[in-house]
Design a protein around this motif. Sequence first.
Motif, PDB file in Angstrom:
ATOM      1  N   SER A  86       0.701   5.373   0.168  1.00 46.07           N
ATOM      2  CA  SER A  86       0.476   4.498   1.319  1.00 46.07           C
ATOM      3  C   SER A  86       0.629   3.049   0.902  1.00 46.07           C
ATOM      4  O   SER A  86       0.579   2.712  -0.287  1.00 46.07           O
ATOM      5  CB  SER A  86      -0.925   4.716   1.892  1.00 46.07           C
ATOM      6  OG  SER A  86      -1.910   4.253   0.990  1.00 46.07           O
ATOM      7  N   PHE A  87       0.832   2.191   1.884  1.00 46.46           N
ATOM      8  CA  PHE A  87       0.742   0.757   1.679  1.00 46.46           C
ATOM      9  C   PHE A  87       0.283   0.152   2.995  1.00 46.46           C
ATOM     10  O   PHE A  87       0.390   0.759   4.061  1.00 46.46           O
ATOM     11  CB  PHE A  87       2.075   0.155   1.233  1.00 46.46           C
ATOM     12  CG  PHE A  87       3.083  -0.011   2.343  1.00 46.46           C
ATOM     13  CD1 PHE A  87       3.158  -1.189   3.056  1.00 46.46           C
ATOM     14  CD2 PHE A  87       3.956   1.021   2.665  1.00 46.46           C
ATOM     15  CE1 PHE A  87       4.078  -1.340   4.082  1.00 46.46           C
ATOM     16  CE2 PHE A  87       4.883   0.883   3.687  1.00 46.46           C
ATOM     17  CZ  PHE A  87       4.941  -0.304   4.395  1.00 46.46           C
ATOM     18  N   TYR A  88      -0.269  -1.021   2.923  1.00 51.33           N
ATOM     19  CA  TYR A  88      -0.785  -1.704   4.101  1.00 51.33           C
ATOM     20  C   TYR A  88      -0.189  -3.102   4.197  1.00 51.33           C
ATOM     21  O   TYR A  88       0.110  -3.731   3.186  1.00 51.33           O
ATOM     22  CB  TYR A  88      -2.311  -1.808   4.040  1.00 51.33           C
ATOM     23  CG  TYR A  88      -3.034  -0.488   4.127  1.00 51.33           C
ATOM     24  CD1 TYR A  88      -3.487   0.004   5.337  1.00 51.33           C
ATOM     25  CD2 TYR A  88      -3.261   0.279   2.976  1.00 51.33           C
ATOM     26  CE1 TYR A  88      -4.168   1.217   5.418  1.00 51.33           C
ATOM     27  CE2 TYR A  88      -3.924   1.494   3.039  1.00 51.33           C
ATOM     28  CZ  TYR A  88      -4.379   1.952   4.262  1.00 51.33           C
ATOM     29  OH  TYR A  88      -5.033   3.155   4.341  1.00 51.33           O
ATOM     30  N   ASN A  89      -0.047  -3.559   5.424  1.00 53.66           N
ATOM     31  CA  ASN A  89       0.378  -4.926   5.695  1.00 53.66           C
ATOM     32  C   ASN A  89      -0.860  -5.671   6.183  1.00 53.66           C
ATOM     33  O   ASN A  89      -1.273  -5.507   7.326  1.00 53.66           O
ATOM     34  CB  ASN A  89       1.469  -4.925   6.753  1.00 53.66           C
ATOM     35  CG  ASN A  89       2.065  -6.294   7.017  1.00 53.66           C
ATOM     36  OD1 ASN A  89       2.876  -6.439   7.901  1.00 53.66           O
ATOM     37  ND2 ASN A  89       1.671  -7.314   6.267  1.00 53.66           N
ATOM     38  N   PRO A  90      -1.528  -6.446   5.309  1.00 53.61           N
ATOM     39  CA  PRO A  90      -2.752  -7.141   5.725  1.00 53.61           C
ATOM     40  C   PRO A  90      -2.557  -7.910   7.017  1.00 53.61           C
ATOM     41  O   PRO A  90      -1.520  -8.544   7.238  1.00 53.61           O
ATOM     42  CB  PRO A  90      -3.028  -8.084   4.549  1.00 53.61           C
ATOM     43  CG  PRO A  90      -2.454  -7.367   3.376  1.00 53.61           C
ATOM     44  CD  PRO A  90      -1.212  -6.705   3.897  1.00 53.61           C
ATOM     45  N   LYS A  91      -3.575  -7.858   7.879  1.00 53.51           N
ATOM     46  CA  LYS A  91      -3.489  -8.507   9.178  1.00 53.51           C
ATOM     47  C   LYS A  91      -3.451 -10.020   9.032  1.00 53.51           C
ATOM     48  O   LYS A  91      -4.076 -10.594   8.141  1.00 53.51           O
ATOM     49  CB  LYS A  91      -4.683  -8.099  10.040  1.00 53.51           C
ATOM     50  CG  LYS A  91      -4.685  -6.619  10.425  1.00 53.51           C
ATOM     51  CD  LYS A  91      -5.873  -6.284  11.302  1.00 53.51           C
ATOM     52  CE  LYS A  91      -5.860  -4.814  11.698  1.00 53.51           C
ATOM     53  NZ  LYS A  91      -7.031  -4.448  12.530  1.00 53.51           N
TER      54      LYS A  91
END
Length: 279
Positions: A86-91
């Motif tokens: 997984s990876f996330y795009n910080p808000k």
Amino acid sequence: MLALNLFSVKAQQQVFSCSQEKATATDTARYKVTYRLDYTCHSKADKRFDDVRTLLIGRHSAKDFSDIIFHYDSLMTEDMRRGAESFYNPKGFPWPYEILVSPKEKNAEMKYRLPDGMDNLHYSEPIADMQWVFHADTVRTVLGYECQLATCDFAGRHYSAWFAPEIPLPFGPYKFGGLPGLILQIQDDEKQFVWEAIGFEKSDAPIFVYVYENEKSCTPADAAKTIARCFNTPLAFKLAAFGGGKGRIMIVGKDGKTRDATEVEDIPIPYEPIEKLSE
């Protein structure tokens, strides 16, 4: 292939999460300060951004980092430990600097996270002695503490800092420090960067140094040039990072249509570095 929204290309640079698996505890915090950072990429830009910054103050060092980026890095790391990719795009657009200050060595280890999963720049530089001018008769209350005003010139900017003598810790956000009290509010005259403390508490959290994926060691001068290119020619910078050519990056315009980045005009993002001049 990477797909980008036109807003993210023209207004600011979005960062991705990174794994925290490679971590070394270098100190233990005694205090934790939380700041709200209100900033813009250029002093005359209309668009402003918010970040929540954490300052961990230990016995030998202090670490300043984005709490928003840290949160999403932690989520990614937990997913990886469970075997999930997984990876996330910080808000939002958190400020992508991570700073570890060692007052005794007068040194700062700097990390800057380039957008869209590109390199994480890592460089070391000395901390300049800031020549503060005290204004003892000028006071204000920040976070319930009576603060005094001190001003200084640093790296091409003039700063006003409000420090709390009641909290005798010579630290502040970024590289700021050396005052007889914790800096609870500081800003440059143009208000491009405005920090204000929104929390102060005791802590015993470990102060970790992370080695991120794609971490690239460089000199401060090379880091400054790379970050400037990232803003001055954002599309060309991304194309070069991903090998260039058609089909590498697609841009989604305001009309919802998708175009190849090689067919879109490369418009600079207004940018002024926090340190305009070398000390």
